[in-house]
Design a protein around this motif. Structure first.
Motif, PDB file in Angstrom:
ATOM      1  N   GLU A   1      38.356  42.421  50.214  1.00 14.15           N
ATOM      2  CA  GLU A   1      39.725  42.238  50.691  1.00 14.15           C
ATOM      3  C   GLU A   1      40.638  43.356  50.181  1.00 14.15           C
ATOM      4  N   MET A   2      40.316  43.865  48.994  1.00 14.33           N
ATOM      5  CA  MET A   2      41.065  44.986  48.423  1.00 14.33           C
ATOM      6  C   MET A   2      40.637  46.327  49.003  1.00 14.33           C
ATOM      7  N   GLY A   3      39.530  46.342  49.731  1.00 13.77           N
ATOM      8  CA  GLY A   3      38.996  47.594  50.232  1.00 13.77           C
ATOM      9  C   GLY A   3      37.975  48.225  49.320  1.00 13.77           C
TER      10      GLY A   3
ATOM     11  N   TRP B   1      43.755  49.141  40.842  1.00 15.10           N
ATOM     12  CA  TRP B   1      42.770  48.056  40.794  1.00 15.10           C
ATOM     13  C   TRP B   1      43.169  47.018  39.748  1.00 15.10           C
ATOM     14  N   PHE B   2      43.453  47.502  38.527  1.00 10.30           N
ATOM     15  CA  PHE B   2      43.674  46.603  37.402  1.00 10.30           C
ATOM     16  C   PHE B   2      44.896  45.700  37.620  1.00 10.30           C
ATOM     17  N   ARG B   3      45.899  46.212  38.350  1.00  8.45           N
ATOM     18  CA  ARG B   3      47.122  45.438  38.556  1.00  8.45           C
ATOM     19  C   ARG B   3      47.032  44.523  39.783  1.00  8.45           C
ATOM     20  N   ASP B   4      45.940  44.577  40.491  1.00  5.00           N
ATOM     21  CA  ASP B   4      45.751  43.711  41.649  1.00  5.00           C
ATOM     22  C   ASP B   4      45.124  42.393  41.182  1.00  5.00           C
ATOM     23  N   THR B   5      45.819  41.287  41.422  1.00  2.63           N
ATOM     24  CA  THR B   5      45.333  39.978  40.976  1.00  2.63           C
ATOM     25  C   THR B   5      43.939  39.691  41.519  1.00  2.63           C
ATOM     26  N   ARG B   6      43.666  40.133  42.729  1.00  6.77           N
ATOM     27  CA  ARG B   6      42.354  39.872  43.331  1.00  6.77           C
ATOM     28  C   ARG B   6      41.232  40.535  42.537  1.00  6.77           C
TER      29      ARG B   6
END
Length: 612
Positions: A410-412, A345-350
């Protein structure tokens, strides 16, 4: 960038951004008359006219952080630099009005035709506080220590090249030093503001391999030799007081030839939080206090009876932000610093963009800062008129929970069972621990607001604040944390933040000491900082740093919140107070206690006078 209740008392900003227990820094005069009413504002250079003061007395100020150490080389936090900045002078310092380099321990400096070789001429009338002469040997020793890989040092991250390149520093004679740079440097004279340390005192510790842990909070005056106006006398842990005493061999004198500083002592009183600090100021126990916007309406009517003046200094030069632990490494036990699903989660820009949309910055300014603040969207505050390099077109994540939810979906990350809580595709509930430092009431309230905003999205936030130095150890040593609200000191020169933004550095807080950049955008920022410091054309430098800020805005490694209006109350019993854009008490050596009756020290040797 570079970020306390104990105010910035010297104009020299140091050679790196610093972690701050409280917001600090000064900027332009306030234009918020509708909120602040009649207020004394930061002056201009032409108003600086110090008078001959009286000797003796003590200035008292409060701080919420115990001293982490008194080691000027290893310092990366204001709980150390608040003291070391008073003790160790650099070869240069910054003008508190223009931010241009001024002479300090150096008298002049000049480059050769290539721009790579600089000859720096040192003062020949400076002695250390123990009577030993200051010389080129101290300069060489300082830089050897800075570059020592066994000693943690944020300054090394500022002055080293992207592949570890270093300056060559040579002794020409006792009072001349030659620096050979690995590339041309646009701000080399400013970088010479790094504090110089005494070879004769510190070299034995370096040779013994003990310097990195030396000069802890139990250090006393006998452990030091300094060139600055004050030296730590002792830290009384029982009463929570740090005593800084006058350096009788400080080189500067006043117009009458009397050796400065005027004050006998500066006393730092450690308190549990900013409310306690405010109480001490209102009771007349301290002489200077950084006022929060929420306190201004109560404090302004007390100026006359309390015998103090509140100075409005514009938007704070530092920054406050939320950030997440993106460290992909593992501890000595083989366990990852961050559990894998949270790390994803933390590394996802979104995810970071969604969190940014969910933070109500206007609420923070209105309700926490009493409208004495400015929403902030990037590392340099565009509201600050002194920040030439601040990009005015930063991406803005205005409060919008619908946009936040869309990015998370969008990330689920969705509410999969109708209980109002977000889960990922594997069924892991979106939950993490949020921390910040205790004692800073505003920062605590901002963190609480962030928790409330994120819970509205369906996240579960476990809020666990902790003592400042404990938190710093987690950030730069154990990496045992998930999300944090923190602040940094700041100034108008972007390269001071290289120790934050270069991915291989100690203070690249979301993922420090990367052997190779973990993302393409971090690699691009590395390149931009290398290009920016080597580019001599100011407009081209501006374009480079605009691009850096654009990347930060898009990627949101730091999710900025709001910059407070800088409000400082100073007791009218202090003389020679001339707040400037880049230093509240920049001339601390000239500040005096009105009515003090101590005897004037013996006159300094002829020719020792030094103007500012």
């Amino acid at each position: 960038m570079k970020k306390t209740l104990t105010l910035l008392v010297l104009a020299a900003m140091g050679a790196s951004a610093l972690l701050a227990g409280c917001d600090r820094g000064t900027t332009r005069r306030s234009d918020r008359s509708e909120a602040t009413g009649e207020m004394q504002t930061a002056g201009i250079a032409e108003e600086y006219a110090p008078v001959a003061g009286t000797f003796g007395g003590r200035m008292v100020q409060a701080t919420i952080s115990e001293p982490k150490s008194f080691n000027p080389i290893t310092s990366s936090e204001t709980s150390t630099s608040d003291y070391t900045n008073l003790m160790f002078l650099g070869l240069t310092k910054v003008d508190p009005w223009t931010y241009e380099p001024q002479a300090e321990l150096a008298t002049r400096w000049e480059p050769d035709e290539s721009g790579l070789v600089w000859t720096v001429h040192l003062r020949d009338d400076v002695t250390w506080s123990d009577g030993a002469p200051f010389s080129a040997d101290d300069v060489l020793f300082t830089y050897d220590t800075i570059y020592n890989p066994d000693i943690p040092c944020s300054t090394r991250d500022i002055i080293s090249g992207p592949n570890g390149e270093r300056w060559a520093v040579e002794k020409v004679d006792a009072h001349t030093v030659r620096f050979t740079l690995y590339e041309r440097n646009a701000i080399f004279p400013l970088l010479l503001a790094t504090g110089i340390v005494p070879k004769h005192r510190f070299e034995p510790m370096v040779q013994a391999g003990t310097f990195a842990s030396a000069l802890g909070s139990n250090a006393t005056a006998r452990d030091f030799a300094v060139t600055g106006p004050f030296i730590v006398d002792r830290y009384d842990t029982g009463t929570g007081r740090v005593f800084m005493k006058r350096n009788p061999r400080y080189y500067r004198t006043d117009a009458a030839g009397q050796r400065l500083p005027y004050l006998d002592e500066i006393l730092f009183v450690i308190v549990k939080d900013s409310s306690a600090a405010m109480l001490k100021f209102r009771q007349g126990e301290t002489d200077i206090h950084g006022i929060q916007g929420s306190d201004y309406p109560d404090m302004k009517p007390l100026e006359r009876s309390g015998n103090f003046t509140i100075y409005g200094l514009g938007p704070a030069g530092g920054s406050e932000f939320l950030f997440f632990n993106q460290n992909t490494g593992r501890g000595e036990d083989g366990k990852p610093y961050v559990v894998p699903h949270k790390l994803a989660w933390f590394r996802d820009t979104r995810f970071r963009q969604a969190v940014s949309y969910a933070i109500d910055r206007q609420f923070i300014v209105a309700s926490i800062m009493n409208n004495l603040g400015y929403p902030q969207y990037g590392p340099m505050n565009h509201a600050n008129e002194h920040l030439y390099f601040a990009n005015p077109n930063m991406p803005r994540y205005e409060f919008d929970l619908d946009k936040a939810r869309a990015l998370l979906a969008e990330m689920g990350l969705k509410d999969r069972n109708g209980d109002g809580k977000l889960e990922d595709a594997a069924g892991n509930r979106v939950s993490f621990t949020l921390t910040t430092n205790t004692g800073n009431d505003v920062r605590m309230r901002v963190a609480e607001t962030i928790r409330s905003d994120l819970e509205r999205l369906g996240m579960e936030i476990n809020f666990r604040p902790m003592q400042f130095n404990t938190l710093i150890s987690k950030l730069d040593a154990t990496y045992d944390w998930e999300a944090c609200v923190m602040g940094l000191t700041g100034g108008p020169e972007p390269h001071w933040g290289a120790n934050i933004w270069r991915s291989d550095t100690r203070m690249h807080m979301w993922f420090p000491y990367q052997k190779e950049p973990s993302t393409e955008w971090e690699a691009e920022i590395n390149r931009l900082f290398a290009e920016g410091v080597a580019e001599l054309d100011r407009q081209k430098r501006r374009e480079i740093y605009f691009r850096w800020q654009q990347i930060v805005g898009e990627q949101q490694p730091f999710i900025y919140t709001a910059a407070p209006e800088r409000l400082t109350a100073i007791r009218n019993t202090l003389g020679n107070v001339f707040p400037a854009p880049f230093g509240t008490l920049h001339n601390i050596d000239e500040v005096f206690l009105k009515g003090a009756s101590g005897p004037a020290p013996a006159s300094a040797p002829a020719g020792n006078a030094a103007g500012r």
